[in-house]
Design a protein around this motif. Structure first.
Motif, PDB file in Angstrom:
ATOM      1  N   UNK A  94      -4.820  32.205 -32.235  1.00  0.00           N
ATOM      2  CA  UNK A  94      -4.226  33.265 -31.428  1.00  0.00           C
ATOM      3  C   UNK A  94      -3.948  32.818 -30.013  1.00  0.00           C
ATOM      4  N   UNK A  95      -4.854  32.025 -29.454  1.00  0.00           N
ATOM      5  CA  UNK A  95      -4.642  31.499 -28.100  1.00  0.00           C
ATOM      6  C   UNK A  95      -3.452  30.546 -28.066  1.00  0.00           C
ATOM      7  N   UNK A  96      -3.314  29.752 -29.110  1.00  0.00           N
ATOM      8  CA  UNK A  96      -2.179  28.836 -29.180  1.00  0.00           C
ATOM      9  C   UNK A  96      -0.866  29.611 -29.324  1.00  0.00           C
ATOM     10  N   UNK A  97      -0.879  30.695 -30.101  1.00  0.00           N
ATOM     11  CA  UNK A  97       0.324  31.528 -30.235  1.00  0.00           C
ATOM     12  C   UNK A  97       0.720  32.141 -28.898  1.00  0.00           C
ATOM     13  N   UNK A  98      -0.269  32.585 -28.128  1.00  0.00           N
ATOM     14  CA  UNK A  98       0.012  33.155 -26.810  1.00  0.00           C
ATOM     15  C   UNK A  98       0.609  32.097 -25.886  1.00  0.00           C
ATOM     16  N   UNK A  99       0.072  30.897 -25.938  1.00  0.00           N
ATOM     17  CA  UNK A  99       0.593  29.804 -25.112  1.00  0.00           C
ATOM     18  C   UNK A  99       2.045  29.482 -25.488  1.00  0.00           C
ATOM     19  N   UNK A 100       2.321  29.424 -26.784  1.00  0.00           N
ATOM     20  CA  UNK A 100       3.675  29.110 -27.250  1.00  0.00           C
ATOM     21  C   UNK A 100       4.671  30.169 -26.778  1.00  0.00           C
ATOM     22  N   UNK A 101       4.263  31.434 -26.797  1.00  0.00           N
ATOM     23  CA  UNK A 101       5.143  32.495 -26.312  1.00  0.00           C
ATOM     24  C   UNK A 101       5.419  32.333 -24.823  1.00  0.00           C
ATOM     25  N   UNK A 102       4.388  31.978 -24.064  1.00  0.00           N
ATOM     26  CA  UNK A 102       4.578  31.756 -22.641  1.00  0.00           C
ATOM     27  C   UNK A 102       5.542  30.613 -22.356  1.00  0.00           C
ATOM     28  N   UNK A 103       5.468  29.565 -23.163  1.00  0.00           N
ATOM     29  CA  UNK A 103       6.396  28.443 -22.993  1.00  0.00           C
ATOM     30  C   UNK A 103       7.831  28.880 -23.252  1.00  0.00           C
ATOM     31  N   UNK A 104       8.014  29.790 -24.219  1.00  0.00           N
ATOM     32  CA  UNK A 104       9.356  30.308 -24.506  1.00  0.00           C
ATOM     33  C   UNK A 104       9.923  31.089 -23.323  1.00  0.00           C
ATOM     34  N   UNK A 105       9.041  31.635 -22.504  1.00  0.00           N
ATOM     35  CA  UNK A 105       9.476  32.435 -21.360  1.00  0.00           C
ATOM     36  C   UNK A 105       9.799  31.591 -20.132  1.00  0.00           C
ATOM     37  N   UNK A 106       9.502  30.311 -20.175  1.00  0.00           N
ATOM     38  CA  UNK A 106       9.795  29.471 -19.024  1.00  0.00           C
ATOM     39  C   UNK A 106      11.284  29.547 -18.685  1.00  0.00           C
ATOM     40  N   UNK A 107      11.575  29.728 -17.412  1.00  0.00           N
ATOM     41  CA  UNK A 107      12.942  29.913 -16.967  1.00  0.00           C
ATOM     42  C   UNK A 107      13.339  31.367 -16.821  1.00  0.00           C
ATOM     43  N   UNK A 108      12.523  32.269 -17.376  1.00  0.00           N
ATOM     44  CA  UNK A 108      12.764  33.704 -17.242  1.00  0.00           C
ATOM     45  C   UNK A 108      11.995  34.248 -16.039  1.00  0.00           C
TER      46      UNK A 108
END
Length: 216
Positions: free
Chosen positions: A48-62
Protein backbone atom coordinates in the motif's frame (compact mmCIF):
# COMPACT_ATOMS: atom_id res chain seq x y z
CA UNK A 1 -17.24 17.37 -15.29
CA UNK A 2 -15.83 19.97 -17.66
CA UNK A 3 -14.00 23.28 -17.68
CA UNK A 4 -16.53 25.57 -19.37
CA UNK A 5 -17.57 27.31 -16.15
CA UNK A 6 -15.40 29.68 -14.12
CA UNK A 7 -16.26 27.74 -10.93
CA UNK A 8 -13.82 24.93 -11.61
CA UNK A 9 -11.09 22.98 -9.85
CA UNK A 10 -8.51 20.45 -10.97
CA UNK A 11 -9.30 17.51 -8.68
CA UNK A 12 -7.07 14.46 -8.31
CA UNK A 13 -9.15 11.71 -6.72
CA UNK A 14 -7.27 8.85 -5.14
CA UNK A 15 -8.21 5.73 -3.26
CA UNK A 16 -5.84 4.83 -0.43
CA UNK A 17 -3.22 2.16 -0.99
CA UNK A 18 -3.68 -1.42 0.15
CA UNK A 19 -4.66 -1.56 3.82
CA UNK A 20 -3.89 -4.28 6.33
CA UNK A 21 -7.57 -5.22 6.30
CA UNK A 22 -7.51 -5.57 2.49
CA UNK A 23 -4.50 -7.87 2.63
CA UNK A 24 -6.12 -9.97 5.38
CA UNK A 25 -9.26 -10.47 3.28
CA UNK A 26 -7.16 -11.40 0.25
CA UNK A 27 -5.29 -14.00 2.29
CA UNK A 28 -8.49 -15.45 3.76
CA UNK A 29 -10.28 -15.52 0.41
CA UNK A 30 -13.39 -13.72 1.73
CA UNK A 31 -14.45 -10.45 3.34
CA UNK A 32 -15.11 -11.77 6.85
CA UNK A 33 -11.85 -10.22 8.02
CA UNK A 34 -13.38 -6.76 7.56
CA UNK A 35 -15.39 -7.53 10.70
CA UNK A 36 -12.27 -8.38 12.73
CA UNK A 37 -11.49 -5.90 15.52
CA UNK A 38 -7.77 -6.46 14.92
CA UNK A 39 -8.10 -4.22 11.85
CA UNK A 40 -9.60 -1.24 13.67
CA UNK A 41 -8.53 1.86 11.69
CA UNK A 42 -6.16 -0.29 9.64
CA UNK A 43 -3.00 1.24 8.24
CA UNK A 44 -1.20 0.60 4.97
CA UNK A 45 0.75 -2.52 4.08
CA UNK A 46 4.18 -2.34 2.44
CA UNK A 47 2.45 -2.76 -0.93
CA UNK A 48 0.00 0.00 0.00
CA UNK A 49 2.85 2.38 0.76
CA UNK A 50 4.43 1.60 -2.59
CA UNK A 51 1.09 2.24 -4.35
CA UNK A 52 0.84 5.63 -2.63
CA UNK A 53 4.38 6.49 -3.71
CA UNK A 54 3.67 5.49 -7.32
CA UNK A 55 0.59 7.73 -7.38
CA UNK A 56 2.65 10.63 -6.08
CA UNK A 57 5.20 10.11 -8.84
CA UNK A 58 2.37 10.29 -11.39
CA UNK A 59 1.48 13.71 -9.99
CA UNK A 60 4.94 15.15 -10.54
CA UNK A 61 4.61 18.23 -12.71
CA UNK A 62 1.08 18.90 -11.47
CA UNK A 63 0.28 21.81 -9.20
CA UNK A 64 -1.13 21.03 -5.74
CA UNK A 65 -2.62 23.76 -3.56
CA UNK A 66 -4.35 21.52 -1.01
CA UNK A 67 -4.12 17.84 -0.06
CA UNK A 68 -7.33 16.49 1.50
CA UNK A 69 -7.62 13.21 3.38
CA UNK A 70 -10.19 11.39 5.45
CA UNK A 71 -9.28 10.89 9.14
CA UNK A 72 -8.76 7.15 8.71
CA UNK A 73 -5.12 6.13 9.03
CA UNK A 74 -4.81 4.53 5.61
CA UNK A 75 -5.97 7.72 3.88
CA UNK A 76 -3.71 9.99 5.94
CA UNK A 77 -0.71 7.75 5.31
CA UNK A 78 -1.50 7.66 1.59
CA UNK A 79 -1.69 11.44 1.44
CA UNK A 80 1.64 11.95 3.18
CA UNK A 81 3.49 9.35 1.11
CA UNK A 82 2.03 10.52 -2.20
CA UNK A 83 2.85 14.16 -1.45
CA UNK A 84 6.43 13.30 -0.54
CA UNK A 85 6.85 11.47 -3.86
CA UNK A 86 5.17 14.34 -5.75
CA UNK A 87 7.74 16.82 -4.47
CA UNK A 88 10.65 15.50 -6.51
CA UNK A 89 14.30 16.40 -5.82
CA UNK A 90 14.33 18.22 -9.16
CA UNK A 91 11.81 20.73 -7.76
CA UNK A 92 13.29 21.68 -4.36
CA UNK A 93 11.63 25.11 -4.34
CA UNK A 94 8.15 23.73 -4.98
CA UNK A 95 5.74 25.20 -2.45
CA UNK A 96 4.22 22.70 -0.04
CA UNK A 97 0.43 22.32 -0.26
CA UNK A 98 -1.87 22.77 2.71
CA UNK A 99 -3.02 19.54 4.36
CA UNK A 100 -6.68 19.32 5.40
CA UNK A 101 -8.49 16.44 7.09
CA UNK A 102 -12.21 16.17 6.32
CA UNK A 103 -14.67 13.82 8.03
CA UNK A 104 -17.17 13.76 5.16
CA UNK A 105 -14.88 11.88 2.74
CA UNK A 106 -14.49 8.86 5.03
CA UNK A 107 -15.27 5.42 3.71
CA UNK A 108 -18.90 4.67 3.00
CA UNK A 109 -20.16 2.26 5.63
CA UNK A 110 -23.17 0.87 3.77
CA UNK A 111 -21.65 -2.63 3.40
CA UNK A 112 -21.55 -3.56 7.07
CA UNK A 113 -20.18 -2.77 10.52
CA UNK A 114 -16.44 -2.93 9.93
CA UNK A 115 -13.90 -1.86 12.58
CA UNK A 116 -11.45 -0.88 9.85
CA UNK A 117 -13.75 2.07 9.13
CA UNK A 118 -13.94 3.31 12.72
CA UNK A 119 -11.63 6.22 13.40
CA UNK A 120 -9.57 7.14 16.42
CA UNK A 121 -10.23 10.31 18.41
CA UNK A 122 -9.23 13.49 16.65
CA UNK A 123 -6.90 14.42 19.52
CA UNK A 124 -4.98 11.19 18.96
CA UNK A 125 -4.87 11.62 15.19
CA UNK A 126 -3.70 15.24 15.53
CA UNK A 127 -0.72 14.17 17.59
CA UNK A 128 0.38 11.81 14.80
CA UNK A 129 -0.41 14.12 11.88
CA UNK A 130 0.31 17.70 13.04
CA UNK A 131 0.65 18.83 9.41
CA UNK A 132 -3.10 18.56 8.91
CA UNK A 133 -5.79 21.12 9.61
CA UNK A 134 -8.62 19.39 11.50
CA UNK A 135 -10.76 22.49 12.05
CA UNK A 136 -13.66 21.24 9.91
CA UNK A 137 -14.17 18.21 12.21
CA UNK A 138 -16.27 19.25 15.19
CA UNK A 139 -16.36 16.06 17.25
CA UNK A 140 -13.37 14.45 18.93
CA UNK A 141 -15.20 11.13 19.04
CA UNK A 142 -16.39 9.12 16.04
CA UNK A 143 -20.05 10.08 15.57
CA UNK A 144 -20.49 8.33 12.21
CA UNK A 145 -19.48 4.71 12.81
CA UNK A 146 -22.10 2.63 14.62
CA UNK A 147 -21.48 -0.77 16.21
CA UNK A 148 -25.10 -1.86 15.78
CA UNK A 149 -25.96 -0.90 12.21
CA UNK A 150 -24.47 0.04 8.86
CA UNK A 151 -24.69 3.48 7.35
CA UNK A 152 -27.69 3.99 5.08
CA UNK A 153 -27.22 4.96 1.45
CA UNK A 154 -29.16 8.14 2.19
CA UNK A 155 -26.73 9.09 4.95
CA UNK A 156 -23.75 8.36 2.71
CA UNK A 157 -25.22 10.49 -0.08
CA UNK A 158 -25.72 13.29 2.43
CA UNK A 159 -22.06 13.09 3.38
CA UNK A 160 -21.03 13.21 -0.29
CA UNK A 161 -23.20 16.30 -0.82
CA UNK A 162 -21.69 18.02 2.23
CA UNK A 163 -18.21 17.21 0.99
CA UNK A 164 -18.87 18.63 -2.47
CA UNK A 165 -20.32 21.79 -0.96
CA UNK A 166 -17.19 22.14 1.15
CA UNK A 167 -14.93 21.45 -1.85
CA UNK A 168 -16.67 24.10 -3.93
CA UNK A 169 -15.92 26.79 -1.33
CA UNK A 170 -12.35 25.63 -0.70
CA UNK A 171 -9.90 28.38 -1.65
CA UNK A 172 -7.80 26.24 -3.96
CA UNK A 173 -7.82 25.34 -7.64
CA UNK A 174 -5.63 22.22 -7.59
CA UNK A 175 -6.62 19.59 -5.03
CA UNK A 176 -5.56 16.03 -4.22
CA UNK A 177 -8.20 14.02 -2.34
CA UNK A 178 -7.23 10.76 -0.62
CA UNK A 179 -10.41 8.85 0.15
CA UNK A 180 -12.02 5.40 -0.12
CA UNK A 181 -13.65 3.21 -2.76
CA UNK A 182 -17.27 3.19 -1.53
CA UNK A 183 -17.25 6.96 -0.95
CA UNK A 184 -15.74 7.66 -4.37
CA UNK A 185 -18.19 5.31 -6.07
CA UNK A 186 -21.10 7.10 -4.40
CA UNK A 187 -19.71 10.45 -5.50
CA UNK A 188 -19.77 9.43 -9.17
CA UNK A 189 -22.94 7.35 -9.00
CA UNK A 190 -25.16 10.07 -7.58
CA UNK A 191 -23.53 13.47 -7.99
CA UNK A 192 -21.26 13.62 -11.02
CA UNK A 193 -22.67 13.86 -14.53
CA UNK A 194 -20.36 11.47 -16.33
CA UNK A 195 -21.37 8.46 -18.43
CA UNK A 196 -17.90 7.08 -19.13
CA UNK A 197 -17.68 3.61 -17.55
CA UNK A 198 -13.97 4.09 -16.90
CA UNK A 199 -14.90 7.00 -14.65
CA UNK A 200 -17.83 5.35 -12.88
CA UNK A 201 -16.01 2.08 -12.18
CA UNK A 202 -14.68 1.17 -8.73
CA UNK A 203 -11.29 2.61 -7.81
CA UNK A 204 -8.46 0.12 -7.37
CA UNK A 205 -6.10 0.30 -4.41
CA UNK A 206 -3.89 3.33 -4.73
CA UNK A 207 -5.57 4.33 -7.99
CA UNK A 208 -5.43 7.98 -9.05
CA UNK A 209 -7.84 9.69 -11.47
CA UNK A 210 -7.64 13.37 -12.39
CA UNK A 211 -10.51 15.62 -13.49
CA UNK A 212 -11.65 19.16 -13.91
CA UNK A 213 -14.72 19.67 -11.76
CA UNK A 214 -17.27 22.29 -12.72
CA UNK A 215 -19.56 23.34 -9.87
CA UNK A 216 -23.07 24.41 -10.84
Amino acid sequence: INSNNRAWKVVHLMRHGEGEHNAACDAAGDEDMYEDERYFDAGLTIDGREQAKEAGLLLQGSKLDVVVASPLSRALQTAMIACKAWKSPSQPLLKDPRFVCVEWCREGMTCGVHPCNRRRTISEIKSEYPQFDFSSITSNEDDIWRHDKAETQQDLNHRVALFLEWLETLEAKHVLICSHCVFLHALFADFVKEQDNSVNSWFGRGELRSFVFEFQ
